[in-house]
Write an enzyme that holds these catalytic residues in place. Structure first.
Site, PDB file in Angstrom:
ATOM      1  N   ASP A  92      24.305  39.132  53.703  1.00 43.20           N
ATOM      2  CA  ASP A  92      23.229  40.062  53.365  1.00 43.20           C
ATOM      3  C   ASP A  92      21.910  39.363  53.668  1.00 43.20           C
ATOM      4  OD1 ASP A  92      21.696  42.086  52.418  1.00 43.20           O
ATOM      5  OD2 ASP A  92      22.270  41.880  50.325  1.00 43.20           O
ATOM      6  N   ASP A 265      31.412  46.682  49.719  1.00 44.04           N
ATOM      7  CA  ASP A 265      31.353  45.406  49.002  1.00 44.04           C
ATOM      8  C   ASP A 265      30.818  45.646  47.609  1.00 44.04           C
ATOM      9  OD1 ASP A 265      28.416  43.917  48.586  1.00 44.04           O
ATOM     10  OD2 ASP A 265      28.385  45.599  49.982  1.00 44.04           O
ATOM     11  N   CYS A 303      51.618  45.415  41.386  1.00 38.87           N
ATOM     12  CA  CYS A 303      50.668  44.528  42.074  1.00 38.87           C
ATOM     13  C   CYS A 303      51.337  43.208  42.426  1.00 38.87           C
ATOM     14  CB  CYS A 303      49.447  44.299  41.182  1.00 38.87           C
ATOM     15  SG  CYS A 303      48.185  43.229  41.918  1.00 38.87           S
ATOM     16  N   CYS A 305      49.636  40.342  43.119  1.00 40.34           N
ATOM     17  CA  CYS A 305      48.726  39.204  42.944  1.00 40.34           C
ATOM     18  C   CYS A 305      49.359  38.150  42.040  1.00 40.34           C
ATOM     19  CB  CYS A 305      47.392  39.668  42.373  1.00 40.34           C
ATOM     20  SG  CYS A 305      47.393  39.980  40.593  1.00 40.34           S
ATOM     21  N   CYS A 308      49.852  39.068  38.306  1.00 42.92           N
ATOM     22  CA  CYS A 308      50.885  40.054  37.988  1.00 42.92           C
ATOM     23  C   CYS A 308      52.294  39.552  38.282  1.00 42.92           C
ATOM     24  CB  CYS A 308      50.620  41.340  38.763  1.00 42.92           C
ATOM     25  SG  CYS A 308      49.095  42.172  38.271  1.00 42.92           S
ATOM     26  N   HIS A 334      43.203  39.409  40.456  1.00 39.78           N
ATOM     27  CA  HIS A 334      43.844  40.722  40.324  1.00 39.78           C
ATOM     28  C   HIS A 334      42.887  41.847  40.699  1.00 39.78           C
ATOM     29  CE1 HIS A 334      45.962  44.173  38.763  1.00 39.78           C
ATOM     30  NE2 HIS A 334      44.866  44.498  38.093  1.00 39.78           N
TER      31      HIS A 334
END
Length: 372
Positions: A92, A265, A303, A305, A308, A334
């Site tokens: 940015d 984002d 999930c 991740c 999880c 997560h």
């Protein structure tokens, strides 16, 4: 080097999925991009970040200029090597800090003078300076320096911000010389439809590799944000990636994808994670709550991740209640995975021709059931 290929369209909406090619690899769209303001996604290693499915990561020009300084990053071989991330990156320009640090800056036609919050020194940020910093940082995509007006603002103030944004964009284009870095322009205009349309046409006329919609999620009503996306999306170049800045909620991303937006984002997933909150099926769960104390099931059984697949709700609850850093890291991992999965699911639905059926409920006031 920066071509954008569209692989499928939704027959009932303006949604599309595709691939944005960069020097550090492809970005499959639509796609959520995690924010690593200071060349790090807070509390997460680059190896962990890669496992979330993230492809493109953001950093911030203004903050990296303050610490450690773009010269340090350049000497390290650029932002990718500095932080150990070999995937695509975007920086940015610092334009959002024109809004968020309004009490610490002064704006004129030349640029923005910031007062350094660390030591009180002044920082003269012109479009040329912001562009040069980003060229030194070396991300795949640099953003043009713009003026993001606050909400609410008068029509005259927003008109002035648009005029500066367009003039500064021309100066950014003239200053930008790296052929291995794409420069994206940013559409402004606040909540004034005619100013948004004028800005979209002005920015699109520069024929840049990509284009962003800025100045949303700054306090305006959600309905106004949706209207901006619906009005402006069709005015942006069809064959370039379209980036909606600062958005990371399911409903807003679904509405945006239905109107032809490709990239998103937001700091939301890690900010929520640092406060002990998990995103599950479109809901926000406070893992400090006592109801999780003896719950030995996974946080989200669907999930993949680390949180999880390796830990229970009870364990994460214990970590959060004990102020252990691991708990904040697991929830951040997560939450990022959650948003990446959601954008991946929208892409798959577009490819399979069922986006309008599967994701239309996400555009209503009541979120749909967690089916992805």
């Amino acid at each position: 080097m920066f071509n954008f290929e569209i692989s499928a369209h939704c027959p009932h909406t303006k949604g599309r999925c595709g691939c944005f090619h960069t020097p550090h690899g492809p970005v499959q769209t639509p796609r959520f991009m995690p924010v690593g303001t200071l060349a790090t996604v807070k509390g997460i290693s680059t190896e962990q970040l890669a496992r979330t499915g993230a492809q493109m990561v953001l950093s911030n020009t203004y903050h990296l200029h303050l610490q450690p300084g773009e010269q340090v990053v350049a000497e390290a071989g650029g932002l990718h090597r500095f932080m150990g991330w070999d995937g695509p990156m975007l920086t940015d320009s610092g334009g959002f800090q024109v809004f968020s640090l309004g009490k610490l800056n002064k704006i004129d036609e030349r640029g923005v003078v910031f007062r350094n919050p660390r030591d009180g020194r002044t920082i003269d940020m012109t479009p040329e300076h912001a562009t040069n910093i980003q060229m030194s940082l070396g991300a795949d995509v640099a953003m043009a320096f713009d003026q993001c007006p606050p909400y609410p603002a008068t029509e005259n103030d927003v008109k002035d911000a648009c005029r500066r944004t367009h003039a500064w964009l021309e100066r950014c284009v003239n200053a930008h010389t790296r052929t291995d870095q794409a420069l994206f322009g940013i559409v402004q205009g606040g909540c004034f439809p005619h100013l948004r349309r004028e800005s979209a046409r002005a920015v699109a006329a520069f024929d840049l590799p990509g284009i962003a919609i800025g100045g949303v999620s700054v306090g305006e009503p959600t309905d106004d944000m949706h209207r901006i996306v619906r009005d402006i999306g069709p005015l942006l170049p069809q064959d370039r990636p379209r980036y909606l800045m600062g958005i990371g909620t399911l409903r807003e991303m679904a509405v945006a994808v239905a109107n032809g937006i490709d990239l998103f984002d937001c700091v939301l997933p890690t900010r929520l994670g640092r406060h002990g909150t998990a995103l599950v099926g479109g809901e926000r769960w406070n893992l400090r709550n006592a109801r999780f104390r003896n719950d030995h099931t996974p946080l989200d059984p669907t999930c993949s991740c680390l949180a999880c697949t390796s830990h229970s709700r009870a364990y994460i609850h214990h970590l959060i209640r004990s102020d252990e850093l691991l708990g904040l890291t697991l929830l951040s991992l997560h939450n990022i995975t959650h948003l990446v999965r959601f954008t991946n699911a929208m892409a798959q639905a577009i490819q399979e021709g069922c986006f309008s059926e599967d994701f239309a409920p996400w555009q209503e006031d009541s979120p749909a059931h967690h089916t992805w």
